[in-house]
Design a protein around this motif. Structure first.
Motif, PDB file in Angstrom:
ATOM      1  N   GLN B  14       0.874  -1.157  -0.066  1.00 44.08           N
ATOM      2  CA  GLN B  14      -0.023   0.154   0.030  1.00 44.08           C
ATOM      3  C   GLN B  14       0.806   1.102   0.049  1.00 44.08           C
ATOM      4  O   GLN B  14       2.039   1.180   0.559  1.00 44.08           O
ATOM      5  CB  GLN B  14      -0.995   0.008   1.226  1.00 44.08           C
ATOM      6  N   GLU B  15       0.491   2.360  -0.645  1.00 46.59           N
ATOM      7  CA  GLU B  15       1.140   3.591  -0.600  1.00 46.59           C
ATOM      8  C   GLU B  15       1.395   4.095   0.911  1.00 46.59           C
ATOM      9  O   GLU B  15       0.646   3.968   1.568  1.00 46.59           O
ATOM     10  CB  GLU B  15       0.245   4.505  -1.517  1.00 46.59           C
ATOM     11  N   ILE B  76      12.761   0.897   0.195  1.00 46.75           N
ATOM     12  CA  ILE B  76      12.196   1.914  -0.433  1.00 46.75           C
ATOM     13  C   ILE B  76      11.201   2.528   1.057  1.00 46.75           C
ATOM     14  O   ILE B  76      10.328   1.649   1.186  1.00 46.75           O
ATOM     15  CB  ILE B  76      11.399   2.040  -1.775  1.00 46.75           C
ATOM     16  N   THR B  77      11.347   3.572   1.496  1.00 46.72           N
ATOM     17  CA  THR B  77      10.665   4.167   2.349  1.00 46.72           C
ATOM     18  C   THR B  77       9.382   5.127   1.954  1.00 46.72           C
ATOM     19  O   THR B  77       9.594   5.808   0.840  1.00 46.72           O
ATOM     20  CB  THR B  77      11.278   4.750   3.830  1.00 46.72           C
ATOM     21  N   ALA B  78       8.163   4.942   2.588  1.00 46.79           N
ATOM     22  CA  ALA B  78       7.226   5.651   2.398  1.00 46.79           C
ATOM     23  C   ALA B  78       7.005   5.779   0.851  1.00 46.79           C
ATOM     24  O   ALA B  78       6.945   6.577   0.138  1.00 46.79           O
ATOM     25  CB  ALA B  78       7.645   7.218   2.524  1.00 46.79           C
ATOM     26  N   SER B  79       6.681   4.420   0.392  1.00 48.71           N
ATOM     27  CA  SER B  79       6.477   4.330  -1.073  1.00 48.71           C
ATOM     28  C   SER B  79       5.173   5.127  -1.692  1.00 48.71           C
ATOM     29  O   SER B  79       4.179   5.467  -0.993  1.00 48.71           O
ATOM     30  CB  SER B  79       6.149   2.693  -1.375  1.00 48.71           C
ATOM     31  N   THR B 107      12.774  -7.736  -9.124  1.00 53.78           N
ATOM     32  CA  THR B 107      11.683  -7.903  -8.096  1.00 53.78           C
ATOM     33  C   THR B 107      10.683  -6.846  -8.758  1.00 53.78           C
ATOM     34  O   THR B 107      10.995  -5.609  -8.935  1.00 53.78           O
ATOM     35  CB  THR B 107      11.897  -7.161  -6.695  1.00 53.78           C
ATOM     36  N   ARG B 108       9.423  -7.412  -8.954  1.00 57.31           N
ATOM     37  CA  ARG B 108       8.480  -6.308  -9.399  1.00 57.31           C
ATOM     38  C   ARG B 108       7.681  -6.013  -8.402  1.00 57.31           C
ATOM     39  O   ARG B 108       6.799  -6.692  -7.505  1.00 57.31           O
ATOM     40  CB  ARG B 108       7.669  -7.324 -10.370  1.00 57.31           C
ATOM     41  N   LEU B 109       7.627  -4.696  -8.112  1.00 63.72           N
ATOM     42  CA  LEU B 109       7.134  -3.935  -7.251  1.00 63.72           C
ATOM     43  C   LEU B 109       5.804  -3.021  -7.568  1.00 63.72           C
ATOM     44  O   LEU B 109       5.807  -2.438  -8.525  1.00 63.72           O
ATOM     45  CB  LEU B 109       7.797  -3.060  -6.504  1.00 63.72           C
TER      46      LEU B 109
END
Lengths: 114, 113
Positions: B14-15, B76-79, B107-109
């Motif tokens: 989630q964002e 990756i923080t706070a995506s 890796t597919r994000l």
């Protein structure tokens, strides 16, 4: 925009044919690399040129060849094309030729062999 | 063959959440690089970490490197939704005089708004 240009963006051709992909590196970059990206093989290094000379070679088929011209642009020639050659072909460039150089990638050429 | 293997292969968050992806490699390296690829487009260099560094930061990115375990992680923080992409680790081939990069499987994000 990375500054690396590739033409054409898309290419559709038939088996047995020959195509040429073109790459212009970023201004000032002496190294050009070619990569192939396909679903089954992932991103594979093909070949590197530095200032006109071949510097490193990967799993490049004998049907494929490349060169770098005096103006530093590069061409990748693919001949006797097979269905399995369908893939995204990327060109990248960097300033140097050591393992410390960040590589800048072009938008790629999508090759479809029918 | 792939030098690096990314884990997980796919990640959906989630964002606002943090995303962590891992990379393992096989041979000794002098540096490790992370790249991002938006769908069907060219790769973009994110960060380079040297073999004598353990951690490096760039904006919302944090990369760690453990040479004893031959592994690296990208956090990756706070995506954001715009972070949706594939992420690859890459290592240069120290054996050749060239600059060949060997990429991992990626890796597919997916970041859900």
């Amino acid at each position: 925009d990375s500054g690396v240009t590739q033409t054409p963006k898309h290419l559709i051709t038939a088996t047995g044919q020959r195509v040429t992909l073109r790459c212009s590196p970023r201004s000032g970059d002496l190294s050009v690399y070619w990569y192939q990206q396909s679903l089954d093989q992932g991103l594979q290094f093909l070949i590197q040129y530095y200032n006109g000379e071949e510097r490193a070679k990967g799993n490049i088929l004998e049907r494929f060849s490349a060169q770098q011209f005096p103006d530093l642009h590069s061409e990748l020639n693919l001949s006797s094309l097979e269905l399995g050659d369908s893939a995204l072909y990327f060109c990248a460039s960097s300033v140097g030729s050591s393992g410390w150089s960040e590589q800048f990638f072009g938008p790629g050429t999508r090759l479809t062999v029918l | 063959s792939q030098q690096g293997e990314e884990d997980p292969q796919a990640l959906s968050i989630q964002e606002g959440e943090n995303a962590t992806m891992n990379c393992s490699y096989k041979t000794s390296i002098n540096n490790l690089q992370w790249y991002r690829q938006n769908s069907g487009r060219g790769l973009v260099h994110l960060i380079l970490i040297r073999s004598n560094e353990r951690e490096k930061h760039s904006g919302r990115l944090r990369v760690t490197l453990d040479t004893s375990k031959k592994s690296s992680s990208l956090l990756i923080t706070a995506s954001r939704a715009a972070d949706t992409a594939s992420y690859f680790c890459a290592t240069p081939d120290g054996k050749s005089s060239g600059d060949k990069l060997t990429f991992g499987t990626g890796t597919r994000l997916a970041v859900r708004p």
